[in-house]
Write a protein that holds these residues in place. Sequence first.
Motif, PDB file in Angstrom:
ATOM      1  N   ALA A 168      15.538 -21.401 -10.204  1.00  0.00           N
ATOM      2  CA  ALA A 168      16.564 -20.852 -10.715  1.00  0.00           C
ATOM      3  C   ALA A 168      17.450 -22.142 -11.970  1.00  0.00           C
ATOM      4  O   ALA A 168      16.880 -23.539 -12.174  1.00  0.00           O
ATOM      5  CB  ALA A 168      17.517 -21.875  -9.946  1.00  0.00           C
ATOM      6  N   LEU A 169      17.868 -21.316 -13.183  1.00  0.00           N
ATOM      7  CA  LEU A 169      18.535 -22.061 -14.524  1.00  0.00           C
ATOM      8  C   LEU A 169      19.872 -21.883 -14.794  1.00  0.00           C
ATOM      9  O   LEU A 169      20.181 -22.449 -15.617  1.00  0.00           O
ATOM     10  CB  LEU A 169      17.852 -20.611 -15.591  1.00  0.00           C
ATOM     11  N   ALA A 170      20.765 -21.491 -13.584  1.00  0.00           N
ATOM     12  CA  ALA A 170      22.202 -22.125 -13.303  1.00  0.00           C
ATOM     13  C   ALA A 170      22.449 -22.774 -12.513  1.00  0.00           C
ATOM     14  O   ALA A 170      23.699 -22.000 -11.532  1.00  0.00           O
ATOM     15  CB  ALA A 170      22.749 -20.730 -14.511  1.00  0.00           C
ATOM     16  N   ASP A 171      21.876 -23.151 -11.850  1.00  0.00           N
ATOM     17  CA  ASP A 171      21.782 -24.125 -10.365  1.00  0.00           C
ATOM     18  C   ASP A 171      22.364 -22.575  -9.345  1.00  0.00           C
ATOM     19  O   ASP A 171      23.325 -22.867  -8.877  1.00  0.00           O
ATOM     20  CB  ASP A 171      23.307 -24.664 -10.291  1.00  0.00           C
ATOM     21  N   ASN A 172      21.674 -21.243  -9.585  1.00  0.00           N
ATOM     22  CA  ASN A 172      21.505 -20.589  -8.419  1.00  0.00           C
ATOM     23  C   ASN A 172      20.582 -20.034  -7.085  1.00  0.00           C
ATOM     24  O   ASN A 172      20.346 -19.167  -7.041  1.00  0.00           O
ATOM     25  CB  ASN A 172      21.519 -18.407  -9.957  1.00  0.00           C
ATOM     26  N   MET A 173      20.344 -21.416  -6.554  1.00  0.00           N
ATOM     27  CA  MET A 173      19.466 -21.211  -5.827  1.00  0.00           C
ATOM     28  C   MET A 173      19.794 -19.858  -4.555  1.00  0.00           C
ATOM     29  O   MET A 173      18.820 -19.710  -3.809  1.00  0.00           O
ATOM     30  CB  MET A 173      18.411 -22.565  -5.476  1.00  0.00           C
ATOM     31  N   ALA A 174      21.096 -20.013  -4.137  1.00  0.00           N
ATOM     32  CA  ALA A 174      21.349 -19.595  -3.138  1.00  0.00           C
ATOM     33  C   ALA A 174      21.011 -18.331  -2.683  1.00  0.00           C
ATOM     34  O   ALA A 174      20.835 -17.383  -2.873  1.00  0.00           O
ATOM     35  CB  ALA A 174      23.106 -19.367  -3.182  1.00  0.00           C
ATOM     36  N   ASP A 175      21.607 -17.612  -4.552  1.00  0.00           N
ATOM     37  CA  ASP A 175      21.212 -16.490  -4.776  1.00  0.00           C
ATOM     38  C   ASP A 175      19.817 -15.908  -5.192  1.00  0.00           C
ATOM     39  O   ASP A 175      20.038 -15.175  -4.408  1.00  0.00           O
ATOM     40  CB  ASP A 175      22.111 -15.716  -6.510  1.00  0.00           C
ATOM     41  N   ILE A 176      19.049 -16.818  -5.046  1.00  0.00           N
ATOM     42  CA  ILE A 176      17.270 -15.976  -5.159  1.00  0.00           C
ATOM     43  C   ILE A 176      17.261 -16.405  -4.097  1.00  0.00           C
ATOM     44  O   ILE A 176      16.344 -15.011  -3.710  1.00  0.00           O
ATOM     45  CB  ILE A 176      17.198 -17.546  -6.003  1.00  0.00           C
ATOM     46  N   THR A 177      17.745 -17.442  -3.502  1.00  0.00           N
ATOM     47  CA  THR A 177      16.850 -17.124  -1.785  1.00  0.00           C
ATOM     48  C   THR A 177      17.736 -15.556  -1.047  1.00  0.00           C
ATOM     49  O   THR A 177      16.657 -15.289  -0.737  1.00  0.00           O
ATOM     50  CB  THR A 177      17.906 -18.489  -0.627  1.00  0.00           C
ATOM     51  N   LYS A 184      18.431 -12.691  -2.044  1.00  0.00           N
ATOM     52  CA  LYS A 184      17.568 -11.297  -3.181  1.00  0.00           C
ATOM     53  C   LYS A 184      15.990 -11.535  -3.412  1.00  0.00           C
ATOM     54  O   LYS A 184      15.839 -10.566  -2.004  1.00  0.00           O
ATOM     55  CB  LYS A 184      17.410 -11.666  -4.546  1.00  0.00           C
ATOM     56  N   SER A 185      15.363 -13.081  -2.372  1.00  0.00           N
ATOM     57  CA  SER A 185      14.260 -13.363  -1.628  1.00  0.00           C
ATOM     58  C   SER A 185      14.651 -12.437  -0.262  1.00  0.00           C
ATOM     59  O   SER A 185      13.448 -11.953   0.209  1.00  0.00           O
ATOM     60  CB  SER A 185      13.606 -14.421  -2.003  1.00  0.00           C
ATOM     61  N   GLN A 186      15.071 -12.820   0.358  1.00  0.00           N
ATOM     62  CA  GLN A 186      14.820 -11.931   1.456  1.00  0.00           C
ATOM     63  C   GLN A 186      15.378 -10.403   1.532  1.00  0.00           C
ATOM     64  O   GLN A 186      14.896  -9.920   2.633  1.00  0.00           O
ATOM     65  CB  GLN A 186      15.834 -12.684   2.393  1.00  0.00           C
ATOM     66  N   ALA A 187      16.221 -10.231   0.493  1.00  0.00           N
ATOM     67  CA  ALA A 187      16.526  -8.926   0.445  1.00  0.00           C
ATOM     68  C   ALA A 187      14.816  -8.027   0.730  1.00  0.00           C
ATOM     69  O   ALA A 187      14.534  -7.144   0.728  1.00  0.00           O
ATOM     70  CB  ALA A 187      17.183  -8.636  -0.432  1.00  0.00           C
ATOM     71  N   GLN A 188      14.084  -8.039  -0.545  1.00  0.00           N
ATOM     72  CA  GLN A 188      13.052  -8.227  -1.169  1.00  0.00           C
ATOM     73  C   GLN A 188      11.410  -8.770   0.451  1.00  0.00           C
ATOM     74  O   GLN A 188      11.267  -7.294   0.566  1.00  0.00           O
ATOM     75  CB  GLN A 188      12.470  -8.903  -2.172  1.00  0.00           C
ATOM     76  N   HIS A 189      12.373  -9.469   1.044  1.00  0.00           N
ATOM     77  CA  HIS A 189      11.446  -9.459   1.883  1.00  0.00           C
ATOM     78  C   HIS A 189      11.433  -8.576   3.268  1.00  0.00           C
ATOM     79  O   HIS A 189      10.748  -7.779   3.929  1.00  0.00           O
ATOM     80  CB  HIS A 189      11.499 -10.821   2.877  1.00  0.00           C
ATOM     81  N   PRO A 245      11.317 -23.454  -1.086  1.00  0.00           N
ATOM     82  CA  PRO A 245      12.407 -23.929  -1.727  1.00  0.00           C
ATOM     83  C   PRO A 245      12.674 -24.822  -3.082  1.00  0.00           C
ATOM     84  O   PRO A 245      13.132 -24.713  -4.693  1.00  0.00           O
ATOM     85  CB  PRO A 245      13.690 -25.166  -1.053  1.00  0.00           C
ATOM     86  N   ALA A 246      11.115 -25.366  -3.308  1.00  0.00           N
ATOM     87  CA  ALA A 246      10.685 -25.847  -4.257  1.00  0.00           C
ATOM     88  C   ALA A 246      10.031 -24.792  -5.779  1.00  0.00           C
ATOM     89  O   ALA A 246      10.827 -24.986  -7.050  1.00  0.00           O
ATOM     90  CB  ALA A 246       9.035 -26.482  -4.163  1.00  0.00           C
ATOM     91  N   PHE A 247       9.447 -23.719  -4.893  1.00  0.00           N
ATOM     92  CA  PHE A 247       9.947 -22.528  -5.971  1.00  0.00           C
ATOM     93  C   PHE A 247      11.051 -22.013  -6.619  1.00  0.00           C
ATOM     94  O   PHE A 247      10.590 -21.316  -7.744  1.00  0.00           O
ATOM     95  CB  PHE A 247       8.184 -21.533  -5.588  1.00  0.00           C
TER      96      PHE A 247
END
Length: 511
Positions: free
Chosen positions: A263-272, A274-279, A256-258
């Motif tokens: 996140a530049l627009a308070d979009n950590m949930a979206d990043i997480t 998408k990361s799970q989809a990539q995994h 989460p720290a990474f």
Amino acid sequence: MSARRGRLRECIESSVSGRRRRVVVLAQTIEFARFASITHSIHKVKSGLDNKVVEWKERRQKQKKRRKEKRQESNKLLPVSQMIGGKRVQLEAVHERIKSKTNRTGLKIGNDCKEFLSRFSKKAFVPENVSPDYWPYARWRFLQRISASVLSVYSTECMLRAIGIGARRSLPAAAAFNWLLKDGIGKIGKLAIVARLGSQYDLELKKFRFLSTVICNISCGLEMLTPFSPSNFLLLASLGNVGKSVGLSIALATQPAFHKKFALADNMADITAKSQAQHVVADTIGLGLALGMSYFANGISPWLRTALPILSFPVLAGMDIILVHSELRAINLKTLNCDRTQAIASHWVQNREVLQMAKISKIENMAFLSFSPEGVWPLKVVSLTSAVTDVDSLRYYLKYYGNEEYMLIPSVTRRGPMARKTLLLAYSHSASERDILKGVLQASYFRMLQKNGEESLSVLIQQSKHLAKNNMNQFMKDVASRGWQTSPMLLFDSGYPAYVIDSNWKSQLAC
């Protein structure tokens, strides 16, 4: 004639009887005198013993009094305290050695256990500085994990029964028990590591993430050895499961720290998400590659198929470590921990320029080793009691740092070519971000002056402190202009035992 004989007999008997009486009286007198003498001797001995006991008690009390006075003289409270667990603990000098003042009256075992369990529970389960909505979420999450754990137990037993272990009724339960025992040992190991190091993750995100990869690779290697030693299955599988649990816990804690950095627009949930989809995609590709390699190896030789995991382990583990190392180098964190702050301060002292984040990422340390940009005098943030062990040293360094909120103390633990030289940095409870940066800047000036030929430690301390004080304003301005985040500073965690100095320390230490 007979009358004379009778009188003579009476006289003789009377004389003998009188003698007997005298003898008896004499014997009684002698016995009484002997008894009186013995009684007197006993009383005399008893009186002497009583006097000896009284003298011994008086002498014992005097010795206790002298030892107490001597202990009070040797155990002197110091005008310095440490913040331990949010409480201020006074330091004292015990035979000129600095120690934390403890309660020597002792507590009951039950109270000690209760206090230990309370500290352990807070350290292991209760995070600090969280928003109010964290606790409802944690309660529901905890109940959900319990139900999921029960479902996992039953699903594991069903899978073991489905693959043919259920030929006898006792075997499925035994196999499930051993398998779940392995998982239980792994969870206990993960709990111990989180309780010990959980608060350190934020300070060294990249180091812990790199460490998690190394641990997971070693754990996979242990699990690959289980077919070659079935009798040691539980030992090898448990060790591997502990390593995997710890590695996965560290990776999940640092991720989460990474994401927050990205996140530049308070979009950590979206990043997480998408990361799970990539995994998922990456795991599917990896599964396909593993099956393809196994099929290809089995076509060549069954022995090669059996040995394929062991033969491929060094290559795969090396690739995994190299890829994670490159992945971490690509992340440009803007927070300042000990290593990044040292690299920035060292370059600024030499070139009057603050390095950019991308350049710092290329040179920062990824292993838990002593770090120094110049290669000498590595810096280590420690408590005051670890840096200063005796009263004379405390008095000496307080002369230099009595008006500062930190102490930079050079430590040389060995002599000759094997000398181990370290800079120990201790911070006070009221140290600000400026004070934290100033301590690291002084360490950089210390190394620069030592590299230029200065050998006297006292001169190095004085001159480096003077240079850091004169250049601190410009250094902070340059650091902020490069976008580095100076608040909070990540040189130590919330449990760091910072020191507190009394205002009258000069009179107490007779400086």
